[in-house]
Design an enzyme around this catalytic site. Sequence first.
Site, PDB file in Angstrom:
ATOM      1  N   SER A 119       0.833  -1.212   0.000  1.00 16.54           N
ATOM      2  CA  SER A 119       0.000   0.000   0.000  1.00 16.54           C
ATOM      3  C   SER A 119       0.857   1.246   0.000  1.00 16.54           C
ATOM      4  O   SER A 119       0.368   2.323  -0.326  1.00 16.54           O
ATOM      5  CB  SER A 119      -0.852   0.077   1.265  1.00 16.54           C
ATOM      6  OG  SER A 119      -1.377  -1.136   1.621  1.00 16.54           O
ATOM      7  N   HIS A 140      -2.217  -3.183  -6.433  1.00 18.95           N
ATOM      8  CA  HIS A 140      -2.747  -2.776  -5.120  1.00 18.95           C
ATOM      9  C   HIS A 140      -4.241  -3.055  -5.071  1.00 18.95           C
ATOM     10  O   HIS A 140      -5.055  -2.278  -5.563  1.00 18.95           O
ATOM     11  CB  HIS A 140      -2.442  -1.291  -4.875  1.00 18.95           C
ATOM     12  CG  HIS A 140      -2.839  -0.823  -3.512  1.00 18.95           C
ATOM     13  ND1 HIS A 140      -3.367   0.412  -3.259  1.00 18.95           N
ATOM     14  CD2 HIS A 140      -2.794  -1.456  -2.304  1.00 18.95           C
ATOM     15  CE1 HIS A 140      -3.621   0.523  -1.970  1.00 18.95           C
ATOM     16  NE2 HIS A 140      -3.287  -0.590  -1.376  1.00 18.95           N
ATOM     17  N   GLU A 152      -5.209  -0.793  -8.188  1.00 12.90           N
ATOM     18  CA  GLU A 152      -4.249   0.188  -8.701  1.00 12.90           C
ATOM     19  C   GLU A 152      -3.055  -0.592  -9.265  1.00 12.90           C
ATOM     20  O   GLU A 152      -2.400  -1.340  -8.526  1.00 12.90           O
ATOM     21  CB  GLU A 152      -3.794   1.132  -7.584  1.00 12.90           C
ATOM     22  CG  GLU A 152      -4.899   2.052  -7.086  1.00 12.90           C
ATOM     23  CD  GLU A 152      -4.465   2.971  -5.944  1.00 12.90           C
ATOM     24  OE1 GLU A 152      -5.004   4.074  -5.853  1.00 12.90           O
ATOM     25  OE2 GLU A 152      -3.594   2.581  -5.132  1.00 12.90           O
ATOM     26  N   ASN A 190      -4.803   6.530  -1.567  1.00 11.02           N
ATOM     27  CA  ASN A 190      -4.272   6.937  -0.263  1.00 11.02           C
ATOM     28  C   ASN A 190      -3.625   8.316  -0.303  1.00 11.02           C
ATOM     29  O   ASN A 190      -3.373   8.915   0.742  1.00 11.02           O
ATOM     30  CB  ASN A 190      -3.274   5.901   0.265  1.00 11.02           C
ATOM     31  CG  ASN A 190      -3.992   4.691   0.842  1.00 11.02           C
ATOM     32  OD1 ASN A 190      -5.146   4.795   1.259  1.00 11.02           O
ATOM     33  ND2 ASN A 190      -3.331   3.551   0.836  1.00 11.02           N
TER      34      ASN A 190
END
Length: 391
Positions: A119, A140, A152, A190
Amino acid sequence: MNLTDVAVIGAGAMGAGIAQVAATAGHRVSLVDAVPGAAEAATDRLGGGLDRLVAKGRLTADDAAAIRGRLTPAGSVAELPDCGLVIEAVPEDLALKRKIFGELGGSQPASTILATNTSSIDVSAIAEAVIHPERVVGLHFFNPPQVMALVEVIHGARSSATVLDEAVELMRAWGKTPVRCSSTPGFIVNRVARPFYGEAQRMVEAGVADAATIDWILREKGGFPMGPLELTDFIGQDVNLAVGTSVWEQTGRDERYAPTEFQRGLVEAGRLGRKTGQGVYTYAADGVLVGGDPDLGLAERLVGGPVETDPLARTVAMLVNEAADLVGRGEATAADVDIAMVLGTRYPRGPIEWGRSLGFAVVSRQIEELDRVFPGGRYRPSPALLDGTVQ
Ligand SMILES: NC(=O)c1ccc[n+]([C@@H]2O[C@H](COP(=O)([O-])OP(=O)(O)OC[C@H]3O[C@@H](n4cnc5c(N)ncnc54)[C@H](O)[C@@H]3O)[C@@H](O)[C@H]2O)c1
């Protein structure tokens, strides 16, 4: 390339789910874990999950048996068959991931795609350990991988275009929605989500409004499924702080991502959110939130007022700015940023589309106004808002 065989390293929350997705897509899947018996236990748990899908009529018994039959625990990386794809999902530790990629690089054919589910770690740093680093990418997945459509696909500095295209195609074949992003801190979701939490925390800290009122505004006026403060309680204040701190550190402690004293204080006090019964809010033993009534009169006065005290306008402006900046720096396309935020966080609109409807020049002026009120470098309009990169 032999894409029939897939391996997953790490049979924890993410690895087990990814293994199920791959087996459901028709691959033979080998699952490896360092803890003896863990891969077997994960395979049994997945079998139980498949049985429940059969009971609910969502899967036939034959299909469940076939998927279960394609999942095989394996003893170690060295014992794996030659695979088309290996996905690593061990804990978030660069040294550990490098060690595993070093082993995979030596034992798997040069044509095998080697993917990490990290991550927050730079994919390029993981690839350094590998012979033929062009075959290393990030995949991801979001939690739980069986349910969340978004993946991702992350390119490191040396990932080859062919391998990335193959990874994207494969994720589509698995029924996922892949988006592409460079290996930039936080990737898309994120990274762009940081101000969603940070602005709300700063407004509570400054006494603009109480948490319940801010959450109510973001939910009821903004259409977000959860307010930012209740969401951090749900995620865990420690987990959310760790993600924010990681992005902040990796960007050379850029003020835009600086963690708040408010959140640090919660973590230091052990108020980690729902899991400890206390966070921003207090929860009863049955998990029900205690109190948390918004001040609706205050909410009506704040929304539409000056941007620095309007929780919705301030948050959305910062989300648009962050998204535009990512696009402007060429890390991801506008379309992929919007897809990622809607699928990964369930925002009501993609931030680029939101900015388009507000007007990027309007957003830029709002950020300038925030900078005037709160100088110090956190509020910087991205050049991409005005230079025509996003439109
Ligand atoms: N949990 C999430 O919400 C989430 C979401 C997206 C990505 N990720 C990433 O996925 C990765 C795994 O996270 P998780 O939540 O599944 O962790 P986890 O702790 O649930 O599982 C990790 C597993 O790896 C095993 N392991 C440890 N060392 C190993 C080794 N040398 N060889 C093989 N197996 C080993 C552990 O025994 C454990 O079963 C991390 O990089 C994390 O950042 C997590």
